[in-house]
Scaffold this motif. Structure first.
Motif, mmCIF file in Angstrom:
data_model
loop_
_atom_site.group_PDB
_atom_site.id
_atom_site.type_symbol
_atom_site.label_atom_id
_atom_site.label_comp_id
_atom_site.label_asym_id
_atom_site.label_seq_id
_atom_site.Cartn_x
_atom_site.Cartn_y
_atom_site.Cartn_z
ATOM 1 N N LEU A 94 5.287 -15.591 -4.095
ATOM 2 C CA LEU A 94 6.351 -14.846 -3.722
ATOM 3 C C LEU A 94 5.574 -13.635 -3.107
ATOM 4 O O LEU A 94 6.261 -13.005 -2.108
ATOM 5 C CB LEU A 94 7.487 -14.611 -4.756
ATOM 6 N N ALA A 95 4.576 -12.841 -3.776
ATOM 7 C CA ALA A 95 4.234 -11.535 -3.399
ATOM 8 C C ALA A 95 3.454 -11.732 -1.852
ATOM 9 O O ALA A 95 3.654 -10.764 -1.217
ATOM 10 C CB ALA A 95 3.191 -11.124 -4.260
ATOM 11 N N GLU A 96 2.874 -12.894 -1.762
ATOM 12 C CA GLU A 96 2.354 -13.316 -0.319
ATOM 13 C C GLU A 96 3.578 -13.182 0.831
ATOM 14 O O GLU A 96 3.407 -12.653 1.867
ATOM 15 C CB GLU A 96 1.534 -14.512 -0.334
ATOM 16 N N VAL A 97 4.672 -13.754 0.452
ATOM 17 C CA VAL A 97 5.919 -13.838 1.233
ATOM 18 C C VAL A 97 6.261 -12.410 1.713
ATOM 19 O O VAL A 97 6.481 -12.353 2.805
ATOM 20 C CB VAL A 97 6.975 -14.743 0.602
ATOM 21 N N LYS A 173 -2.892 -8.874 6.244
ATOM 22 C CA LYS A 173 -4.260 -9.315 5.874
ATOM 23 C C LYS A 173 -4.942 -8.238 5.281
ATOM 24 O O LYS A 173 -5.871 -8.405 4.344
ATOM 25 C CB LYS A 173 -4.713 -9.385 7.334
ATOM 26 N N TYR A 174 -4.563 -6.910 5.627
ATOM 27 C CA TYR A 174 -5.189 -5.807 5.075
ATOM 28 C C TYR A 174 -4.872 -5.601 3.451
ATOM 29 O O TYR A 174 -5.767 -5.682 2.505
ATOM 30 C CB TYR A 174 -4.973 -4.393 5.372
ATOM 31 N N ARG A 175 -3.660 -5.977 3.143
ATOM 32 C CA ARG A 175 -3.023 -5.854 1.882
ATOM 33 C C ARG A 175 -3.862 -7.095 0.803
ATOM 34 O O ARG A 175 -4.157 -6.637 -0.265
ATOM 35 C CB ARG A 175 -1.611 -5.781 1.706
ATOM 36 N N SER A 176 -4.015 -8.139 1.623
ATOM 37 C CA SER A 176 -4.517 -9.177 0.554
ATOM 38 C C SER A 176 -6.025 -8.886 0.214
ATOM 39 O O SER A 176 -6.541 -9.007 -0.656
ATOM 40 C CB SER A 176 -4.465 -10.416 1.586
ATOM 41 N N ASP A 279 -1.058 -0.168 -6.502
ATOM 42 C CA ASP A 279 -1.122 -0.021 -7.970
ATOM 43 C C ASP A 279 0.141 -0.757 -8.620
ATOM 44 O O ASP A 279 -0.173 -1.451 -9.618
ATOM 45 C CB ASP A 279 -1.108 1.373 -8.102
ATOM 46 N N ARG A 280 1.178 -0.497 -7.951
ATOM 47 C CA ARG A 280 2.705 -0.906 -8.660
ATOM 48 C C ARG A 280 2.590 -2.418 -8.620
ATOM 49 O O ARG A 280 2.645 -3.192 -9.774
ATOM 50 C CB ARG A 280 3.849 -0.548 -7.753
ATOM 51 N N GLU A 281 1.931 -3.439 -7.478
ATOM 52 C CA GLU A 281 2.132 -4.624 -7.465
ATOM 53 C C GLU A 281 0.916 -5.107 -8.494
ATOM 54 O O GLU A 281 1.327 -6.261 -9.088
ATOM 55 C CB GLU A 281 1.786 -5.062 -5.995
ATOM 56 N N ARG A 283 -0.179 -3.717 -11.305
ATOM 57 C CA ARG A 283 0.268 -3.465 -12.643
ATOM 58 C C ARG A 283 1.490 -4.508 -12.845
ATOM 59 O O ARG A 283 1.523 -5.155 -13.966
ATOM 60 C CB ARG A 283 0.883 -2.046 -12.708
ATOM 61 N N THR A 284 2.275 -4.741 -12.053
ATOM 62 C CA THR A 284 3.638 -5.791 -12.122
ATOM 63 C C THR A 284 2.793 -7.135 -12.332
ATOM 64 O O THR A 284 3.273 -7.984 -13.055
ATOM 65 C CB THR A 284 4.287 -5.668 -11.078
ATOM 66 N N ASP A 285 1.965 -7.465 -11.593
ATOM 67 C CA ASP A 285 0.992 -8.874 -11.820
ATOM 68 C C ASP A 285 0.423 -9.114 -12.861
ATOM 69 O O ASP A 285 0.405 -10.120 -13.627
ATOM 70 C CB ASP A 285 0.152 -9.043 -10.307
ATOM 71 N N LEU A 286 -0.119 -7.911 -13.304
ATOM 72 C CA LEU A 286 -0.990 -8.297 -14.761
ATOM 73 C C LEU A 286 -0.018 -8.017 -15.947
ATOM 74 O O LEU A 286 -0.074 -9.036 -16.846
ATOM 75 C CB LEU A 286 -1.887 -6.821 -14.979
#
Length: 716
Positions: A94-97, A173-176, A279-281, A283-286
């Motif tokens: 979902l994060a990629e979408v 692309k950059y974020r990935s 950072d938020r993403e 931390r949320t993922d971890l």
């Protein structure tokens, strides 16, 4: 996206197994029913694998739904391209979408949207494209518009740079790539908010670990420490590498007039927009991954606790320890019926030891008490000393054991407890629960919110909705594995049977009260709201003792009754012979040696189903929990002061966590066996070696008298 293939690859099973299971789920079948009665269809997938499959199916379907929503939104804006379409198709999470959708998502007013309102988007394109040779200040002059708030060339350039900064931040692309850098090279760093303040988080007061190495229990501990304001947390990332990467992607001509403007804009985009959100993403993922693991640990431990061996045929005294308010006592007969209650005061501040002994000895004698179950909460240690001393003074053989009282107080004050014991004081209901959970852990623990059972790690910190859903499944699997006596079960227990909800469970009890004992499974079809579909799901998990059909004390499903009769007929018997002791012995011996493959063809039944039926006929009415370790029964006490390094003891595993297991060795404080002390060979997870309720031999390897901590080893 081929959902079937993805799930099959993840679970390491065949695509055909997943496809068949998905069809069964879509038809409304429950996981316990599929696991037990559709083995031929699923290829024998376990209830655990089926739960994982169901969770992934829901996630991937939601992912597909979100992709369609995003696709429609971008198409409505007239901005869909082949590249975006391909990226959406390839997105696996979902994060990629959401990253793909980010540039097209309706935004609140930002510096970039304000700059666009001022008409600065064309200037942003000129700077970003880096092709215009005319001086940037001359170009910017054309965009000055005092009415819109652009009062100078600098204002125009600054606004254009805000638009570029947001576009850079929104680039999926950059974020990935940036996330990959952080995951591979980033560090989680924690510092104390106040070095002088004592807390449980002191090991994190100056702590650093690679993002991709930090274990789940540390993530949850760090989160809690931060929430309680003991810790400050940051993610240290390879900033220079990240900035250099974005510069290489954007800056085309190293000697153009746009280089410094773009470098400053890239730095601003990273510091102001990308870094905080990444950072938020992360931390949320971890946290989500840590929570997922913690929920799995909690579920596994809870199942072991629920599947604990029942202590049958004993009159039990429940002993709920306390100090000032007194120890609550409840005596329960072998069927779970309440015989007597009282309150005694053998602990501080009253210390009425002799009076308490006298009263309890009388109860033990009057009701022929065999066992005392002592809750492990406040004043448990003092109560254990009292009980140990008391039973030395009586002729009767009475043993005691320590029982986890987690959730007993929650149950005591619940609506259910009030309905069960309307005339019993709230404080005494805890003692009843403690006694009953020794007699039948499953029947008693289903009355309690699974989160209150307390055999996990950080269960109050994880996503409560996901935890509840997971534990509901765990309880459901446990109840259906054991089976339920329909004529004695409470609505709480019945509501966990496959196909039965709370409303139907109450209707079964109401039907039972009005019509007497249910004599056969098909009688359930007379129960209000229990239709054919619910009956199909629940029938095999319902047990009817002393009923019309001897197969109904087993897990044989009504759909297989005729096949079982054919099987018995081939062996020269009838189903009624299962009730005759001598005949049953003969059937057991004969059935053990049948050719499963040959008979399954002859009576037209699946081999896996036939194997299950054979097991049921060998031991009709067996309780699978009887194979579980029995609780350690004691008659004497071990004091903390008696412990010595090198001492060998028997203990009960009370809790299994990521880094080890806590073991009750008979002193007030559970000892810890670290994962490194469990076995000589390398293991990734303690649950590979131990489970809640296991009886283990341990050696005392260190004692911290000040902190009251005991280190144990299973390498005995």
């Amino acid at each position: 996206m081929d959902i079937i293939k993805i799930i099959a690859d993840e679970l390491g099973v065949k695509g055909s197994q997943v496809d068949s299971t998905v069809k069964l789920i879509d038809e409304g079948n429950t996981i316990p029913f599929i696991a037990r009665y559709r083995k031929e269809v699923t290829g024998g997938l376990s209830d655990e694998l089926l739960r994982d499959l169901d969770i992934r199916l829901t996630y991937l379907r939601n992912l597909e739904k979100r992709k369609e929503e995003v696709k429609s939104s971008i198409e409505e804006q007239g901005k869909m391209t082949e590249e975006i379409l391909k990226a959406l198709e390839n997105a696996k999470i979902l994060a990629e979408v959401e990253d793909i959708y980010r540039p097209y998502k309706p935004k609140k007013r930002t510096r970039a949207t304000i700059a666009k309102e001022k008409g600065l988007e064309p200037l942003a394109c000129i700077i970003y494209n880096q092709e215009e040779k005319k001086s940037i200040f001359e170009i910017a002059k054309e965009f000055i518009d005092e009415e819109k708030g652009v009062e100078s060339e600098d204002d125009a350039i600054a606004g254009a740079c805000d638009i570029i900064a947001e576009n850079i931040s929104d680039n999926s692309k950059y974020r990935s790539r940036i996330k990959k850098y952080v995951y591979h090279e980033g560090l989680i760093q924690t510092k104390a908010s106040d070095d002088e303040k004592k807390s449980n988080y002191e090991m994190y007061y100056d702590f650093s670990e690679k993002v991709n190495k930090v274990p789940s229990h540390r993530i949850l501990a760090i989160n809690r420490g931060e929430k309680e304001s003991f810790l400050k947390v940051k993610i240290e990332k390879p900033e220079e590498k990240i900035i250099y990467y974005i510069q290489q992607e954007i800056i085309r001509y190293q000697k153009s007039q746009y280089v410094q403007i773009l470098k400053d804009t890239i730095l601003d985009s990273f510091k102001r927009l990308i870094e905080p959100s990444i950072d938020r993403e992360i931390r949320t993922d971890l946290t989500e991954k840590a929570e997922e693991k913690a929920i799995k640990v909690f579920g596994k431990n809870s199942k072991q606790l629920l599947m604990g061996a029942p202590i049958k045929g004993m009159t039990v005294m429940g002993f709920d320890p306390a100090y000032r308010t007194g120890c609550k006592i409840a005596v329960i007969d072998e069927t779970g019926k309440l015989l007597a209650t009282t309150t005694v005061y053998p602990t501080e501040p009253q210390n009425k030891i002799e009076e308490a002994k006298k009263e309890l000895k009388e109860l033990i004698k009057k009701y022929n008490v065999n066992m005392i179950a002592i809750g492990n909460g406040t004043a448990s240690r003092e109560s254990e000393i009292f009980v140990s001393n008391m039973i030395k003074e009586i002729k009767e053989e009475v043993l005691y054991t320590i029982v986890s009282e987690a959730g007993a107080s929650v149950y005591s004050a619940s609506k259910l407890a009030t309905e069960e014991y309307p005339d019993i004081n709230v404080s005494l209901r805890g003692a009843i629960s403690i006694a009953r959970r020794l007699q039948d852990p499953l029947a008693e623990l289903v009355k309690i919110d699974p989160k209150a059972i307390g055999v996990g790690q950080y269960q109050h910190d994880v996503n409560q909705k996901k935890l509840s859903e997971s534990l509901e499944g765990v309880v459901e699997d446990a109840v259906n594995t054991v089976g339920v006596d329909v004529n004695t079960a409470t609505p709480s227990l019945l509501s966990y049977v496959a196909g039965i909800n709370k409303s139907i469970a109450n209707n079964i009890v109401k039907y039972r009260d009005e019509n007497g004992k249910i004599r056969e499974r098909k009688e359930l079809l007379k129960v209000s709201k229990l239709g054919k579909s619910a009956f199909e799901q629940c029938a095999g998990f319902i047990r009817i003792y002393d009923g019309k059909n001897p197969l109904e004390i087993t897990s044989v499903h009504p759909e297989s009754y005729k096949k079982v009769e054919n099987l018995l007929e081939k062996l020269g018997y009838k189903k009624e012979d299962l009730l005759k002791k001598e005949k049953l012995m003969e059937i057991r011996e004969r059935i053990k040696n049948i050719d499963i493959s040959k008979i399954s063809k002859e009576i037209d039944i699946g081999e896996m189903t036939l194997k299950d039926i054979v097991q049921e006929l060998i031991k009709p009415g067996r309780d699978v929990r009887e194979e579980m370790p029995k609780p350690i029964l004691r008659s004497d006490i071990l004091k903390f002061e008696d412990l010595q390094e090198g001492q060998i003891l028997n203990g009960t595993i009370r809790n299994v966590i990521d880094f080890g297991a806590f073991v009750d060795i008979g002193v007030k404080y559970d000892g810890l066996v670290h994962i490194s002390q469990m076995t000589e060979k390398f293991i990734k997870n303690p649950s590979e070696v131990v489970a809640v309720g296991d009886i283990v031999k341990v050696k005392v390897i260190n004692i911290d008298k000040e902190k009251k901590k005991v280190g144990l080893s299973m390498k005995v």
